[in-house]
Design a protein around this motif. Structure first.
Motif, PDB file in Angstrom:
ATOM      1  N   TRP A 423       0.838  -1.197   0.000  1.00 44.48           N
ATOM      2  CA  TRP A 423       0.000   0.000   0.000  1.00 44.48           C
ATOM      3  C   TRP A 423       0.878   1.254   0.000  1.00 44.48           C
ATOM      4  O   TRP A 423       1.903   1.289   0.693  1.00 44.48           O
ATOM      5  CB  TRP A 423      -0.891  -0.036   1.243  1.00 44.48           C
ATOM      6  N   CYS A 424       0.421   2.248  -0.739  1.00 45.97           N
ATOM      7  CA  CYS A 424       1.204   3.495  -0.837  1.00 45.97           C
ATOM      8  C   CYS A 424       1.006   4.389   0.382  1.00 45.97           C
ATOM      9  O   CYS A 424       1.792   5.283   0.648  1.00 45.97           O
ATOM     10  CB  CYS A 424       0.811   4.264  -2.098  1.00 45.97           C
ATOM     11  N   GLY A 425      -0.054   4.149   1.137  1.00 50.04           N
ATOM     12  CA  GLY A 425      -0.297   4.954   2.335  1.00 50.04           C
ATOM     13  C   GLY A 425      -1.379   6.014   2.160  1.00 50.04           C
ATOM     14  O   GLY A 425      -1.719   6.710   3.109  1.00 50.04           O
ATOM     15  N   SER A 426      -1.942   6.105   0.968  1.00 52.78           N
ATOM     16  CA  SER A 426      -2.926   7.180   0.761  1.00 52.78           C
ATOM     17  C   SER A 426      -4.337   6.767   1.173  1.00 52.78           C
ATOM     18  O   SER A 426      -4.723   5.597   1.070  1.00 52.78           O
ATOM     19  CB  SER A 426      -2.936   7.620  -0.705  1.00 52.78           C
ATOM     20  N   ALA A 427      -5.080   7.764   1.630  1.00 53.63           N
ATOM     21  CA  ALA A 427      -6.464   7.530   2.053  1.00 53.63           C
ATOM     22  C   ALA A 427      -7.340   7.184   0.840  1.00 53.63           C
ATOM     23  O   ALA A 427      -8.284   6.413   0.949  1.00 53.63           O
ATOM     24  CB  ALA A 427      -7.006   8.761   2.764  1.00 53.63           C
ATOM     25  N   GLU A 428      -6.975   7.753  -0.325  1.00 48.96           N
ATOM     26  CA  GLU A 428      -7.763   7.510  -1.548  1.00 48.96           C
ATOM     27  C   GLU A 428      -7.740   6.028  -1.911  1.00 48.96           C
ATOM     28  O   GLU A 428      -8.749   5.453  -2.295  1.00 48.96           O
ATOM     29  CB  GLU A 428      -7.228   8.317  -2.745  1.00 48.96           C
ATOM     30  N   CYS A 429      -6.553   5.419  -1.801  1.00 42.44           N
ATOM     31  CA  CYS A 429      -6.438   4.004  -2.156  1.00 42.44           C
ATOM     32  C   CYS A 429      -7.220   3.131  -1.172  1.00 42.44           C
ATOM     33  O   CYS A 429      -7.803   2.125  -1.567  1.00 42.44           O
ATOM     34  CB  CYS A 429      -4.977   3.588  -2.231  1.00 42.44           C
ATOM     35  N   ASP A 430      -7.225   3.540   0.083  1.00 39.19           N
ATOM     36  CA  ASP A 430      -8.026   2.811   1.076  1.00 39.19           C
ATOM     37  C   ASP A 430      -9.503   2.894   0.681  1.00 39.19           C
ATOM     38  O   ASP A 430     -10.235   1.898   0.705  1.00 39.19           O
ATOM     39  CB  ASP A 430      -7.795   3.421   2.470  1.00 39.19           C
ATOM     40  N   SER A 455       4.690  -2.374  -5.800  1.00 38.10           N
ATOM     41  CA  SER A 455       3.844  -1.187  -5.889  1.00 38.10           C
ATOM     42  C   SER A 455       2.500  -1.401  -5.198  1.00 38.10           C
ATOM     43  O   SER A 455       2.075  -2.529  -4.966  1.00 38.10           O
ATOM     44  CB  SER A 455       3.632  -0.832  -7.356  1.00 38.10           C
ATOM     45  N   CYS A 456       1.870  -0.289  -4.878  1.00 37.46           N
ATOM     46  CA  CYS A 456       0.559  -0.280  -4.232  1.00 37.46           C
ATOM     47  C   CYS A 456      -0.437  -1.026  -5.123  1.00 37.46           C
ATOM     48  O   CYS A 456      -0.505  -0.772  -6.332  1.00 37.46           O
ATOM     49  CB  CYS A 456       0.116   1.163  -4.030  1.00 37.46           C
ATOM     50  N   ILE A 457      -1.203  -1.930  -4.545  1.00 39.17           N
ATOM     51  CA  ILE A 457      -2.115  -2.717  -5.385  1.00 39.17           C
ATOM     52  C   ILE A 457      -3.280  -1.880  -5.906  1.00 39.17           C
ATOM     53  O   ILE A 457      -4.000  -2.286  -6.809  1.00 39.17           O
ATOM     54  CB  ILE A 457      -2.668  -3.985  -4.673  1.00 39.17           C
ATOM     55  N   CYS A 458      -3.451  -0.701  -5.341  1.00 42.95           N
ATOM     56  CA  CYS A 458      -4.558   0.143  -5.800  1.00 42.95           C
ATOM     57  C   CYS A 458      -4.152   1.110  -6.902  1.00 42.95           C
ATOM     58  O   CYS A 458      -4.835   1.211  -7.919  1.00 42.95           O
ATOM     59  CB  CYS A 458      -5.143   0.920  -4.629  1.00 42.95           C
ATOM     60  N   CYS A 459      -3.038   1.829  -6.685  1.00 39.23           N
ATOM     61  CA  CYS A 459      -2.703   2.892  -7.633  1.00 39.23           C
ATOM     62  C   CYS A 459      -1.436   2.622  -8.435  1.00 39.23           C
ATOM     63  O   CYS A 459      -1.140   3.331  -9.399  1.00 39.23           O
ATOM     64  CB  CYS A 459      -2.568   4.228  -6.910  1.00 39.23           C
ATOM     65  N   GLY A 460      -0.664   1.621  -8.022  1.00 39.38           N
ATOM     66  CA  GLY A 460       0.527   1.277  -8.775  1.00 39.38           C
ATOM     67  C   GLY A 460       1.765   2.095  -8.439  1.00 39.38           C
ATOM     68  O   GLY A 460       2.864   1.790  -8.902  1.00 39.38           O
ATOM     69  N   SER A 461       1.612   3.112  -7.611  1.00 45.44           N
ATOM     70  CA  SER A 461       2.802   3.872  -7.213  1.00 45.44           C
ATOM     71  C   SER A 461       3.575   3.070  -6.159  1.00 45.44           C
ATOM     72  O   SER A 461       3.043   2.126  -5.571  1.00 45.44           O
ATOM     73  CB  SER A 461       2.404   5.257  -6.714  1.00 45.44           C
ATOM     74  N   PRO A 462       4.863   3.429  -5.910  1.00 50.55           N
ATOM     75  CA  PRO A 462       5.665   2.618  -5.003  1.00 50.55           C
ATOM     76  C   PRO A 462       5.003   2.416  -3.632  1.00 50.55           C
ATOM     77  O   PRO A 462       4.465   3.364  -3.050  1.00 50.55           O
ATOM     78  CB  PRO A 462       6.962   3.425  -4.861  1.00 50.55           C
TER      79      PRO A 462
END
Ligand code: ZN
Length: 473
Positions: A423-430, A455-462
């Motif tokens: 997870w990238c840590g963002s609230a949006e991806c959650d 990468s984050c399974i939601c947004c693909g960023s690291p």
């Protein structure tokens, strides 16, 4: 307090109604009150709470915590002083707007938690570094008018809890103390025979106003997660808002560093949902109000000798024991204690006395075992506690699934339990994860750094974190 007749619902078919039936037939809570969400914790349920209180109270006192009691009402003007804190509860608080027909200029809030009223007093009490640390706990009730469907013990509108609030001179001292408290909750979880996952909540989902929050997330048998005790590092958020300060050794003014931590009657619901079976509740010996129930099997002419033996065994046992001499059939008693989840049942009849053994039935495995002495019975309690905890550990282990993509997360989430993701840590991806899988990010492991690769399974960023997601109550 319990009804005649056994369980009719099965966990695998209708978990929700199975749970309601366990609560009702085991005599843990009565929801037939005139106010929705405000329930009666009936004697059997309450006696579990008393054991939880007794055990945890002794632990915190050993760490220098003292109990006190603060007011139920908090002036709205005071609670609003920490905006973010109040915003977190605004939708759930009950306000008293008039007293005796007179409108109040400053409405009173029924406490949803006590930070503001306690720290108002801490400001008066703390002057110098010599007054620190200040470690106070209260056992009380709180009210949060949750609009969601209520569920006994799990989601009510008034519940009992302990709320501990400490103030320290340094950040290090505050955090060190908080770690000790997390250790005490771990001890409680051993008594509950539950393996909880200790998670640091995502920043966007922490207790309003907190620096970071560590919770014991607990899996229950339908694969959902229930939040257990929470421990919050508050940093200086409240001390700055309320100016809770002290003069240090160099005569400099400093704001205190704070922690708060709580465990509620929800824990009873967690116990029932985690350990129960299709015959009713299964209580771990650690928190069972009655650990051993002795049921005399009476035959004409042999009543006295059987009763005498039953009382003699009860007297010798160090465990919490009850001799059921009520005027009911043995079958009725078996059923009732099974619903209530009493760990061990001893059946004593003339044949057992002749044979010189004790017949014991384990609630969790329902095995019938014959032993020789009361020491053997006590050993069975220990064994049962141990076995239940092991079972819980296995259950948790088997219900953590890795997902490398959103698609995998969707199918893993459908199986229940925790889904481990990058997870990238963002609230949006959650948020998007929740929308697509029904599960939310519960946090990252506490006390053990897991390295996120990929990468984050939601947004693909690291990815920055290895996070645990689940569907929750
Ligand atoms: Zn992301």
């Amino acid at each position: 307090m319990s009804e005649e007749g056994g369980m009719t619902k099965k966990r695998s078919e209708d978990f929700s109604n199975w749970y309601l039936e366990v609560v009702r037939k085991g005599g843990f809570m009565d929801q037939r009150t005139p106010i929705k969400g405000f329930d009666v914790i009936t004697p059997w349920g309450y006696s579990i709470w008393e054991i939880i209180q007794k055990e945890f109270d002794a632990m915190i006192k050993q760490k220098g915590v003292q109990n006190a009691y603060f007011p139920l009402f908090i002036p709205e003007s005071l609670i609003k002083k920490e905006e973010e804190h109040f915003a977190g509860f605004r939708a759930e608080v009950a306000r008293v707007t008039d007293v005796g027909g007179e409108k109040l200029a400053d409405p009173l809030i029924v406490r949803p938690t006590s930070e503001m009223i306690m720290y108002y007093m801490y400001k008066l009490w703390i002057r110098s570094y010599k007054d620190l640390p200040l470690k106070i706990n209260q056992w009380n009730n709180i009210v949060r008018i949750d609009t969601k469907v209520t569920k006994p013990f799990i989601r009510g509108r008034e519940f009992l809890w302990q709320e501990g609030h400490t103030a320290h001179a340094t950040k290090a001292d505050a955090e060190e103390f908080l770690h000790k408290i997390i250790g005490l909750y771990s001890n409680m979880y051993e008594l509950f025979a539950i393996e909880g996952l200790k998670l640091v909540r995502p920043q966007h989902d922490t207790f309003p106003g907190a620096g970071y929050t560590v919770v014991f997330d607990t899996l229950v048998q339908d694969g959902k997660v229930v939040q257990g005790p929470g421990s919050h590092f508050l940093a200086q958020k409240f001390s700055k808002a309320l100016d809770v300060s002290f003069t240090d050794e160099k005569e400099q003014k400093q704001h205190v560093w704070q922690t708060c931590w709580g465990m509620t009657t929800r824990q009873i619901g967690i116990l029932l949902m985690h350990h129960g079976d299709d015959k009713g509740a299964v209580l771990p010996p650690g928190v069972a109000p009655v650990q051993v129930v002795i049921i005399p099997i009476l035959f004409k002419g042999k009543e006295e000798i059987v009763l005498e033996k039953a009382r003699e065994i009860a007297k010798k046992l160090k465990a919490r024991v009850y001799v059921d001499e009520r005027n009911h059939t043995a079958g009725f008693k078996f059923n009732e204690w099974e619903l209530k989840g009493v760990p061990l049942r001893i059946e004593i009849g003339p044949k057992d006395i002749e044979a010189g053994h004790i017949t014991v039935v384990r609630r969790d495995t329902r095995e019938k075992i014959q032993v020789k002495t009361v020491t053997d019975v006590e050993k069975m309690l220990e064994k049962m506690q141990h076995d239940m905890l092991e079972k819980s550990r296995t259950f948790l282990k088997e219900n953590i699934r890795d997902a490398k993509s959103k698609q995998e997360a969707i199918s893993a989430m459908a199986k229940g339990g925790f889904v481990r993701i990058n997870w990238c840590g963002s609230a949006e991806c959650d948020k998007s994860l929740k929308k697509e899988t029904g599960g939310e990010i519960r946090g990252t492991l506490w006390g053990k750094k897991e390295h996120a690769a990929g990468s984050c399974i939601c947004c693909g960023s690291p990815a920055k974190h290895v996070a645990y997601a689940a569907r929750a109550y």
